[in-house]
Structure formats: C-alpha cells, structure tokens
Design a protein around this motif. Sequence first.
Motif, mmCIF file in Angstrom:
data_model
loop_
_atom_site.group_PDB
_atom_site.id
_atom_site.type_symbol
_atom_site.label_atom_id
_atom_site.label_comp_id
_atom_site.label_asym_id
_atom_site.label_seq_id
_atom_site.Cartn_x
_atom_site.Cartn_y
_atom_site.Cartn_z
ATOM 1 N N GLU A 107 0.809 -1.217 0.000
ATOM 2 C CA GLU A 107 0.000 0.000 0.000
ATOM 3 C C GLU A 107 0.847 1.273 0.000
ATOM 4 O OE1 GLU A 107 -3.074 -0.454 2.985
ATOM 5 O OE2 GLU A 107 -4.362 -1.277 1.420
ATOM 6 N N THR A 108 2.007 1.251 0.636
ATOM 7 C CA THR A 108 2.844 2.456 0.599
ATOM 8 C C THR A 108 3.304 2.722 -0.826
ATOM 9 O OG1 THR A 108 4.726 1.127 1.329
ATOM 10 C CG2 THR A 108 3.633 2.478 2.998
ATOM 11 N N ASN A 109 3.646 1.688 -1.564
ATOM 12 C CA ASN A 109 4.034 1.873 -2.965
ATOM 13 C C ASN A 109 2.833 2.225 -3.837
ATOM 14 O OD1 ASN A 109 7.013 1.267 -3.733
ATOM 15 N ND2 ASN A 109 6.508 -0.115 -2.048
ATOM 16 N N LEU A 110 1.706 1.578 -3.583
ATOM 17 C CA LEU A 110 0.497 1.863 -4.345
ATOM 18 C C LEU A 110 0.080 3.327 -4.186
ATOM 19 C CD1 LEU A 110 -1.980 0.683 -5.974
ATOM 20 C CD2 LEU A 110 -3.104 0.594 -3.746
ATOM 21 N N PHE A 111 0.034 3.793 -2.946
ATOM 22 C CA PHE A 111 -0.401 5.164 -2.727
ATOM 23 C C PHE A 111 0.648 6.176 -3.162
ATOM 24 C CE2 PHE A 111 -3.768 3.102 -0.404
ATOM 25 C CZ PHE A 111 -4.853 3.855 -0.827
ATOM 26 N N MET A 112 1.922 5.820 -3.073
ATOM 27 C CA MET A 112 2.945 6.700 -3.628
ATOM 28 C C MET A 112 2.691 6.873 -5.127
ATOM 29 S SD MET A 112 5.390 8.744 -3.575
ATOM 30 C CE MET A 112 6.680 8.777 -2.383
ATOM 31 N N ALA A 113 2.408 5.770 -5.815
ATOM 32 C CA ALA A 113 2.107 5.847 -7.242
ATOM 33 C C ALA A 113 0.868 6.711 -7.486
ATOM 34 C CB ALA A 113 1.900 4.439 -7.814
ATOM 35 N N PHE A 114 -0.140 6.525 -6.672
ATOM 36 C CA PHE A 114 -1.382 7.282 -6.806
ATOM 37 C C PHE A 114 -1.128 8.787 -6.689
ATOM 38 C CE2 PHE A 114 -5.270 8.963 -4.706
ATOM 39 C CZ PHE A 114 -6.202 8.649 -5.670
ATOM 40 N N TYR A 115 -0.385 9.182 -5.664
ATOM 41 C CA TYR A 115 -0.127 10.611 -5.468
ATOM 42 C C TYR A 115 0.829 11.160 -6.517
ATOM 43 C CZ TYR A 115 -2.683 9.788 -1.190
ATOM 44 O OH TYR A 115 -3.666 9.442 -0.306
ATOM 45 N N LEU A 116 1.766 10.338 -6.985
ATOM 46 C CA LEU A 116 2.654 10.753 -8.074
ATOM 47 C C LEU A 116 1.871 10.964 -9.368
ATOM 48 C CD1 LEU A 116 5.651 8.384 -7.343
ATOM 49 C CD2 LEU A 116 5.775 10.891 -7.386
ATOM 50 N N ALA A 117 0.868 10.110 -9.598
ATOM 51 C CA ALA A 117 0.037 10.273 -10.800
ATOM 52 C C ALA A 117 -0.662 11.630 -10.790
ATOM 53 C CB ALA A 117 -0.988 9.140 -10.896
ATOM 54 N N PHE A 118 -1.202 12.008 -9.649
ATOM 55 C CA PHE A 118 -1.861 13.306 -9.554
ATOM 56 C C PHE A 118 -0.856 14.455 -9.585
ATOM 57 C CE2 PHE A 118 -5.434 10.755 -8.201
ATOM 58 C CZ PHE A 118 -6.486 11.406 -8.825
ATOM 59 N N GLY A 119 0.390 14.172 -9.219
ATOM 60 C CA GLY A 119 1.451 15.174 -9.259
ATOM 61 C C GLY A 119 2.128 15.252 -10.620
#
Length: 151
Positions: A107-119
């Motif tokens: 989940e830490t990698n998943l959400f990092m990806a999620f926030y990077l996508a929006f960034g």
Amino acid sequence: MVEVPSRKNILEAEDLCQKTIELDPKCSGGYAGLSFNHSVKARFGFGKSREADIGQANDLAEKAIAVDPEFAWSHIAMAGAHLAKLEHDAAIDSAQNALAIQPGGYETNLFMAFYLAFGDKPELTVQHAEAADNLSRTPTYRGLDFLISLI
C-alpha cells in the motif's frame, strides 16, 4: 473504466473507524482511516461540505501522526488530505514519509504511485505501481492498470 469508491462503503468505513477510535483512542489507525475517508468524501463530493471534510481529513491525519509517527498509514492519510486540497507536492512528500517507514509495503508503494500520478510524474508513477503490483499476492483494480489510467 476506473472504479471509484462508493458512498455506501465510505460511510460504512467511517463508522468502523469511529468505533475503532472509541475502543482505543491510542490506535492511530482509527484516526488515519477516518482521515482518509474524509479526504475521499471531499474528492468525490460524498459529504455535506467539501471544506469541512478537508479540514477533518487534515486534523485527523495530524492526530494519527501525533499518536504514532511510525505508522505508515498516518502519512498516507496526510497525503490524502493534501490531495483533497490539491496540494500535489505536499501529498507526494507525505507519501514519501510513509514509504520511508515501510519501503517494501504494497500500500505504501500503491499510494505513492497514486499521489505521483496526480502530481504529474508518470515515470515515477509507473515505477511505484509496478513495485506495488510485484508486492501484491492478488491483482486488484488498484494495481498497475488503474494507476496508468490516471496518467
């Protein structure tokens, strides 16, 4: 098609997080979960007031971090609060805090990806989405395909 959380599931989870806090006010997971729910409500318009949900998301994430600064989900929740405020760089910074605590976490990698996508950081999004995909025992809609659809 990208699936979004349902209002029903978010409200049910909110009740469960509130019960967690009532049962154990020293459990940062209850605050982090409730914070995350408020950020989702703000992003998807599930609540009565977007501004109130953003404020709650931020306050509860701060509480979760204060209770246990080494609980990765507290920082993921703070990232969600920043995302709801459209503070993409701050969301990434908070997700980085979670990743520093739990670098090998799905989940830490998943959400990092999620926030990077929006960034708007597609290369790093794919890197962390693939890491999450490799760490997951079962594929989910939240994996690589979902995240790539965001960029």
